[in-house]
Design a protein around this motif. Structure first.
Motif, PDB file in Angstrom:
ATOM      1  N   ILE A   1     -28.274  -8.805  30.996  1.00 44.38           N
ATOM      2  CA  ILE A   1     -27.214  -9.454  31.759  1.00 44.38           C
ATOM      3  C   ILE A   1     -27.673 -10.871  32.094  1.00 44.38           C
ATOM      4  CG2 ILE A   1     -25.635  -9.255  33.698  1.00 44.38           C
ATOM      5  CD1 ILE A   1     -25.685  -6.868  31.675  1.00 44.38           C
ATOM      6  N   ASP A   2     -27.430 -11.771  31.150  1.00 47.92           N
ATOM      7  CA  ASP A   2     -27.838 -13.169  31.332  1.00 47.92           C
ATOM      8  C   ASP A   2     -27.236 -13.977  30.189  1.00 47.92           C
ATOM      9  OD1 ASP A   2     -29.079 -15.407  32.389  1.00 47.92           O
ATOM     10  OD2 ASP A   2     -30.988 -14.374  32.699  1.00 47.92           O
ATOM     11  N   GLY A   3     -27.472 -15.283  30.219  1.00 47.13           N
ATOM     12  CA  GLY A   3     -27.059 -16.108  29.095  1.00 47.13           C
ATOM     13  C   GLY A   3     -27.981 -15.886  27.910  1.00 47.13           C
ATOM     14  N   PHE A   4     -27.513 -16.330  26.722  1.00 47.92           N
ATOM     15  CA  PHE A   4     -28.310 -16.136  25.511  1.00 47.92           C
ATOM     16  C   PHE A   4     -27.916 -17.186  24.483  1.00 47.92           C
ATOM     17  CE2 PHE A   4     -28.926 -13.788  21.367  1.00 47.92           C
ATOM     18  CZ  PHE A   4     -30.316 -13.840  21.374  1.00 47.92           C
ATOM     19  N   LYS A   5     -28.924 -17.914  23.986  1.00 47.27           N
ATOM     20  CA  LYS A   5     -28.733 -18.934  22.956  1.00 47.27           C
ATOM     21  C   LYS A   5     -27.668 -19.957  23.356  1.00 47.27           C
ATOM     22  CE  LYS A   5     -30.366 -16.245  18.984  1.00 47.27           C
ATOM     23  NZ  LYS A   5     -30.044 -15.684  17.647  1.00 47.27           N
ATOM     24  N   GLY A   6     -27.771 -20.440  24.573  1.00 45.97           N
ATOM     25  CA  GLY A   6     -26.858 -21.478  25.044  1.00 45.97           C
ATOM     26  C   GLY A   6     -25.486 -20.982  25.436  1.00 45.97           C
ATOM     27  N   GLN A   7     -25.281 -19.694  25.412  1.00 47.59           N
ATOM     28  CA  GLN A   7     -23.987 -19.105  25.762  1.00 47.59           C
ATOM     29  C   GLN A   7     -24.133 -18.334  27.063  1.00 47.59           C
ATOM     30  OE1 GLN A   7     -20.968 -16.774  23.021  1.00 47.59           O
ATOM     31  NE2 GLN A   7     -22.633 -15.418  23.599  1.00 47.59           N
TER      32      GLN A   7
ATOM     33  N   ASP B   1     -21.146  -1.994  24.770  1.00 46.60           N
ATOM     34  CA  ASP B   1     -22.329  -1.132  24.739  1.00 46.60           C
ATOM     35  C   ASP B   1     -23.423  -1.717  25.631  1.00 46.60           C
ATOM     36  OD1 ASP B   1     -24.436   0.524  24.159  1.00 46.60           O
ATOM     37  OD2 ASP B   1     -24.099   0.531  21.995  1.00 46.60           O
ATOM     38  N   LEU B   2     -23.692  -1.039  26.742  1.00 46.40           N
ATOM     39  CA  LEU B   2     -24.683  -1.493  27.725  1.00 46.40           C
ATOM     40  C   LEU B   2     -25.920  -0.596  27.738  1.00 46.40           C
ATOM     41  CD1 LEU B   2     -22.130  -2.199  30.560  1.00 46.40           C
ATOM     42  CD2 LEU B   2     -23.580  -3.941  29.534  1.00 46.40           C
ATOM     43  N   ARG B   3     -26.098   0.222  26.707  1.00 45.41           N
ATOM     44  CA  ARG B   3     -27.173   1.213  26.748  1.00 45.41           C
ATOM     45  C   ARG B   3     -28.567   0.601  26.815  1.00 45.41           C
ATOM     46  NH1 ARG B   3     -25.324   5.052  21.872  1.00 45.41           N
ATOM     47  NH2 ARG B   3     -24.364   3.098  21.207  1.00 45.41           N
ATOM     48  N   LEU B   4     -28.750  -0.585  26.256  1.00 47.03           N
ATOM     49  CA  LEU B   4     -30.080  -1.203  26.278  1.00 47.03           C
ATOM     50  C   LEU B   4     -30.229  -2.243  27.385  1.00 47.03           C
ATOM     51  CD1 LEU B   4     -30.868  -1.704  22.476  1.00 47.03           C
ATOM     52  CD2 LEU B   4     -31.241   0.302  23.926  1.00 47.03           C
ATOM     53  N   ALA B   5     -29.164  -2.460  28.141  1.00 37.70           N
ATOM     54  CA  ALA B   5     -29.207  -3.477  29.203  1.00 37.70           C
ATOM     55  C   ALA B   5     -29.819  -2.855  30.452  1.00 37.70           C
ATOM     56  CB  ALA B   5     -27.815  -4.010  29.487  1.00 37.70           C
ATOM     57  N   HIS B   6     -31.080  -3.190  30.690  1.00 38.49           N
ATOM     58  CA  HIS B   6     -31.794  -2.634  31.838  1.00 38.49           C
ATOM     59  C   HIS B   6     -31.461  -3.392  33.114  1.00 38.49           C
ATOM     60  CE1 HIS B   6     -34.686   0.306  33.065  1.00 38.49           C
ATOM     61  NE2 HIS B   6     -35.510  -0.556  33.566  1.00 38.49           N
ATOM     62  N   GLY B   7     -30.841  -4.564  32.984  1.00 41.12           N
ATOM     63  CA  GLY B   7     -30.471  -5.343  34.155  1.00 41.12           C
ATOM     64  C   GLY B   7     -30.385  -6.816  33.816  1.00 41.12           C
ATOM     65  N   GLY B   8     -30.607  -7.641  34.817  1.00 39.00           N
ATOM     66  CA  GLY B   8     -30.515  -9.092  34.647  1.00 39.00           C
ATOM     67  C   GLY B   8     -30.012  -9.730  35.924  1.00 39.00           C
ATOM     68  N   ASN B   9     -29.150 -10.718  35.781  1.00 40.57           N
ATOM     69  CA  ASN B   9     -28.657 -11.492  36.924  1.00 40.57           C
ATOM     70  C   ASN B   9     -27.258 -10.997  37.299  1.00 40.57           C
ATOM     71  OD1 ASN B   9     -27.782 -13.384  38.774  1.00 40.57           O
ATOM     72  ND2 ASN B   9     -28.536 -15.145  37.631  1.00 40.57           N
ATOM     73  N   HIS B  10     -27.174 -10.210  38.373  1.00 42.68           N
ATOM     74  CA  HIS B  10     -25.876  -9.626  38.728  1.00 42.68           C
ATOM     75  C   HIS B  10     -24.895 -10.671  39.253  1.00 42.68           C
ATOM     76  CE1 HIS B  10     -27.412  -9.735  42.858  1.00 42.68           C
ATOM     77  NE2 HIS B  10     -26.179  -9.532  43.250  1.00 42.68           N
ATOM     78  N   ASP B  11     -25.367 -11.848  39.660  1.00 46.65           N
ATOM     79  CA  ASP B  11     -24.477 -12.895  40.142  1.00 46.65           C
ATOM     80  C   ASP B  11     -23.618 -13.485  39.026  1.00 46.65           C
ATOM     81  OD1 ASP B  11     -25.372 -12.662  42.751  1.00 46.65           O
ATOM     82  OD2 ASP B  11     -26.959 -14.157  42.495  1.00 46.65           O
ATOM     83  N   LEU B  12     -23.957 -13.177  37.768  1.00 48.93           N
ATOM     84  CA  LEU B  12     -23.215 -13.728  36.640  1.00 48.93           C
ATOM     85  C   LEU B  12     -22.056 -12.851  36.186  1.00 48.93           C
ATOM     86  CD1 LEU B  12     -26.244 -14.864  34.420  1.00 48.93           C
ATOM     87  CD2 LEU B  12     -24.986 -16.195  36.136  1.00 48.93           C
ATOM     88  N   ARG B  13     -21.837 -11.733  36.844  1.00 48.98           N
ATOM     89  CA  ARG B  13     -20.942 -10.732  36.268  1.00 48.98           C
ATOM     90  C   ARG B  13     -19.453 -11.030  36.446  1.00 48.98           C
ATOM     91  NH1 ARG B  13     -22.408  -8.490  41.213  1.00 48.98           N
ATOM     92  NH2 ARG B  13     -20.798  -7.289  42.327  1.00 48.98           N
ATOM     93  N   ASP B  14     -19.058 -11.743  37.496  1.00 51.47           N
ATOM     94  CA  ASP B  14     -17.624 -11.893  37.781  1.00 51.47           C
ATOM     95  C   ASP B  14     -16.827 -12.502  36.626  1.00 51.47           C
ATOM     96  OD1 ASP B  14     -18.008 -10.673  40.179  1.00 51.47           O
ATOM     97  OD2 ASP B  14     -17.719 -12.454  41.424  1.00 51.47           O
TER      98      ASP B  14
END
Length: 344
Positions: A251-257, A281-294
């Motif tokens: 749960i974060d940005g990736f490659k400038g996106q 598919d979120l099966r491998l997403a262990h977490g990240g920055n929850h402030d980015l979700r909205d």
């Protein structure tokens, strides 16, 4: 796959240095945690710290580290942890096996070629300890938010001889004695420790990724969701299924996106192709920055219409920011939320 570990010199500490570390850890937990005693009482926590402090001079290094893991796990949340997956200073090698906890027991799901005959075998005991008791012991040192977390960590920690030794399930730190069953055959085998596994990425679950050159119980090719665990945002058309598959491994940005921009990309592709299903598919997403979700959640709401349905896949490692996204999607969309048997 994660980069191979580098050789790290692990310093030998005196008993007083370990005690100093323990005092520091306990004090910092008290200072930093928003509510350290939300699950464990202050008295029980302090008694555990005092017990380890008293025993340190009699313990080996791995036993002290496992003691620190136990104290962190007492707090009762996944973020408060002492974690051998994330710190090269542990130096705990794993068995050359990959284990998985199914509904009917723990099985060997992959192995190095020289132990390929163990694949598919059920583990009935570890060091003479019945498997249910072995799972209980490692669960006591596992930091998790809920029972799924304990199911996730049990196969990982039962695969580390240093942990087995510290929990009285092995007389030695360089091997494990496993009681195995496959079909009508039952036997006991001593499996020597293998390499120190690569560190996990910050917020991605790689427990089900099989190292190159190993033998896997899957006879077919690696499934799509395990093919690129470090490609954190993936969008794949599945025209035969009339579906759009979006994989999020952090749960974060990736490659400038940004994370929100990836949600926008999913929504625009869904509008252009009008799939029957958008699979997140979120099966491998262990977490990240929850402030980015909205912004991402807003885009997912827009993907659904009268003939496009949102499907969300989750797994045992879904917690933290991923957990927050799952709650929002469940609350704000008409999605079908499914926990998938990860090893299949």
């Amino acid at each position: 796959a994660p980069a191979a570990p580098t050789a790290t010199a692990i310093p030998e500490l005196t008993a007083e240095q370990w005690r100093s570390d323990l005092r520091f850890m306990a004090a910092e937990m008290e200072r930093r945690h928003a509510n350290l005693y939300h699950t464990v009482s202050r008295e029980k926590f302090q008694a555990a710290v005092a017990d380890l402090h008293a025993r340190i001079p009699t313990l080996q290094r791995n036993e002290i580290v496992v003691g620190l893991m136990r104290i962190a796990a007492l707090v009762g949340d996944g973020h408060t942890r002492v974690d051998p997956r994330k710190d090269e200073m542990f130096g705990f090698p794993s068995l050359p096996l990959k284990l998985y906890l199914f509904e009917d027991g723990i099985y060997v799901r992959a192995a190095v070629p020289e132990h390929a005959d163990l694949i598919g075998a059920e583990i009935e005991a570890v060091g003479g300890v019945p498997i249910d008791e072995a799972i209980r012991r490692v669960s006591e040192i596992s930091s998790a938010d809920n029972p799924m977390g304990y199911k996730k960590f049990a196969p990982l920690y039962l695969n580390m001889p240093d942990i087995l030794h510290a929990l009285k399930m092995s007389p030695r730190r360089d091997a494990a004695v496993l009681k195995l069953r496959k079909g009508n055959r039952s036997w006991t085998e001593t499996v020597p420790a293998g390499a120190i596994e690569p560190l996990w990425p910050a917020d991605t679950d790689v427990s089900l990724v099989t190292p190159e050159g190993w033998v896997d119980a899957r006879k077919r090719a690696q499934p799509i969701w395990l093919q690129a665990p470090l490609d954190y945002h993936r969008l794949i058309e599945l025209p035969e299924q009339k579906a759009l598959y979006a994989q999020i491994n952090m749960i974060d940005g990736f490659k400038g996106q940004s994370f929100g921009q990836f949600g926008e990309k999913i929504r625009k592709q869904a509008e252009a192709t009008n799939p029957r299903a958008v699979i997140v598919d979120l099966r491998l997403a262990h977490g990240g920055n929850h402030d980015l979700r909205d912004p991402f959640i807003r885009e997912m709401i827009k993907t659904e219409d009268e003939d496009t349905r949102l499907f969300v896949l989750t797994g045992r490692g879904s917690y933290s920011a991923t957990e927050a996204i799952l709650v929002d999607l469940d609350r704000l969309t008409g999605n079908v939320l499914a926990q998938v048997r990860q090893a299949l």
